[in-house]
Motif scaffolding. Structure first.
Motif, mmCIF file in Angstrom:
data_model
loop_
_atom_site.group_PDB
_atom_site.id
_atom_site.type_symbol
_atom_site.label_atom_id
_atom_site.label_comp_id
_atom_site.label_asym_id
_atom_site.label_seq_id
_atom_site.Cartn_x
_atom_site.Cartn_y
_atom_site.Cartn_z
ATOM 1 N N SER A 15 -14.339 112.022 38.143
ATOM 2 C CA SER A 15 -14.181 110.352 38.013
ATOM 3 C C SER A 15 -12.760 109.969 38.066
ATOM 4 O O SER A 15 -12.351 109.095 38.864
ATOM 5 C CB SER A 15 -14.389 110.129 36.515
ATOM 6 O OG SER A 15 -15.953 110.137 36.258
ATOM 7 N N PHE A 61 -18.651 108.894 36.070
ATOM 8 C CA PHE A 61 -18.373 108.366 34.551
ATOM 9 C C PHE A 61 -19.469 108.174 33.652
ATOM 10 O O PHE A 61 -19.270 108.762 32.468
ATOM 11 C CB PHE A 61 -17.328 107.368 34.408
ATOM 12 C CG PHE A 61 -16.826 107.048 33.234
ATOM 13 C CD1 PHE A 61 -15.629 107.746 32.582
ATOM 14 C CD2 PHE A 61 -17.264 105.943 32.255
ATOM 15 C CE1 PHE A 61 -15.346 107.483 31.353
ATOM 16 C CE2 PHE A 61 -16.803 105.904 31.082
ATOM 17 C CZ PHE A 61 -15.760 106.495 30.703
ATOM 18 N N SER A 62 -20.473 107.956 34.518
ATOM 19 C CA SER A 62 -21.664 107.821 33.427
ATOM 20 C C SER A 62 -22.290 109.301 33.066
ATOM 21 O O SER A 62 -22.875 109.248 32.019
ATOM 22 C CB SER A 62 -22.949 107.013 34.287
ATOM 23 O OG SER A 62 -22.593 105.680 34.550
ATOM 24 N N SER A 73 -20.206 110.404 30.329
ATOM 25 C CA SER A 73 -20.801 109.821 29.119
ATOM 26 C C SER A 73 -21.977 110.347 28.543
ATOM 27 O O SER A 73 -22.376 110.442 27.310
ATOM 28 C CB SER A 73 -20.792 108.323 29.361
ATOM 29 O OG SER A 73 -19.511 107.852 29.510
ATOM 30 N N LEU A 127 -21.044 113.757 26.916
ATOM 31 C CA LEU A 127 -20.365 113.153 25.535
ATOM 32 C C LEU A 127 -21.486 112.884 24.520
ATOM 33 O O LEU A 127 -21.308 113.296 23.370
ATOM 34 C CB LEU A 127 -19.453 112.229 25.668
ATOM 35 C CG LEU A 127 -18.633 111.629 24.386
ATOM 36 C CD1 LEU A 127 -17.898 112.933 23.854
ATOM 37 C CD2 LEU A 127 -17.779 110.421 24.699
ATOM 38 N N ALA A 128 -22.475 112.019 24.914
ATOM 39 C CA ALA A 128 -23.477 111.649 23.975
ATOM 40 C C ALA A 128 -24.210 112.769 23.415
ATOM 41 O O ALA A 128 -24.601 112.949 22.399
ATOM 42 C CB ALA A 128 -24.538 110.451 24.704
#
Length: 84
Positions: A12, A66-67, A70, A73-74
Motif C-alpha cells: 500500500s 490497504f483493505s 485491514s 489486522l482484524a
C-alpha cells in the motif's frame, strides 16, 4: 505483525509513493499533444500515459492492498480477543 500483514502494508505504501512520483513527473510535462478528439473519457480515466489513468488504477490498487492489510489486522485482533 504477521508476514502477510506487513507485505500488504508495504504494498500500500509503495504503490502510494510510486503513484505520487509518477503523477509529479507527469505533471511537469502536462501539455496536451494532439487534437481534443483523441482524448475521450476512456483515455482520460484509464490511460496512464495520456490521461489520469495512473491515479484511477493506482488508487484502486492502494485501496485493495490497504483493505487486505485491514483484514489481516482484524484477524489478529479477533484472535487476541477471543483466543484461538
Amino acid at each position: 505483525m504477521g508476514f502477510a500483514m506487513t507485505m500488504w502494508l508495504l504494498a500500500s505504501i509503495g504503490l502510494g509513493i510510486a503513484m505520487f512520483f509518477w503523477h509529479k513527473k507527469k505533471s511537469q510535462k502536462s501539455e496536451q499533444v494532439g487534437t481534443a478528439e483523441e482524448f475521450s473519457n476512456i483515455t482520460l480515466y484509464f490511460d496512464p500515459f495520456k490521461g489520469e489513468g495512473h491515479l484511477f488504477v493506482g488508487g484502486t490498487l492502494v485501496i485493495i492492498c490497504f483493505s487486505l492489510f485491514s483484514l489481516e489486522l482484524a484477524k489478529i485482533i479477533v484472535n487476541i480477543i477471543f483466543g484461538s
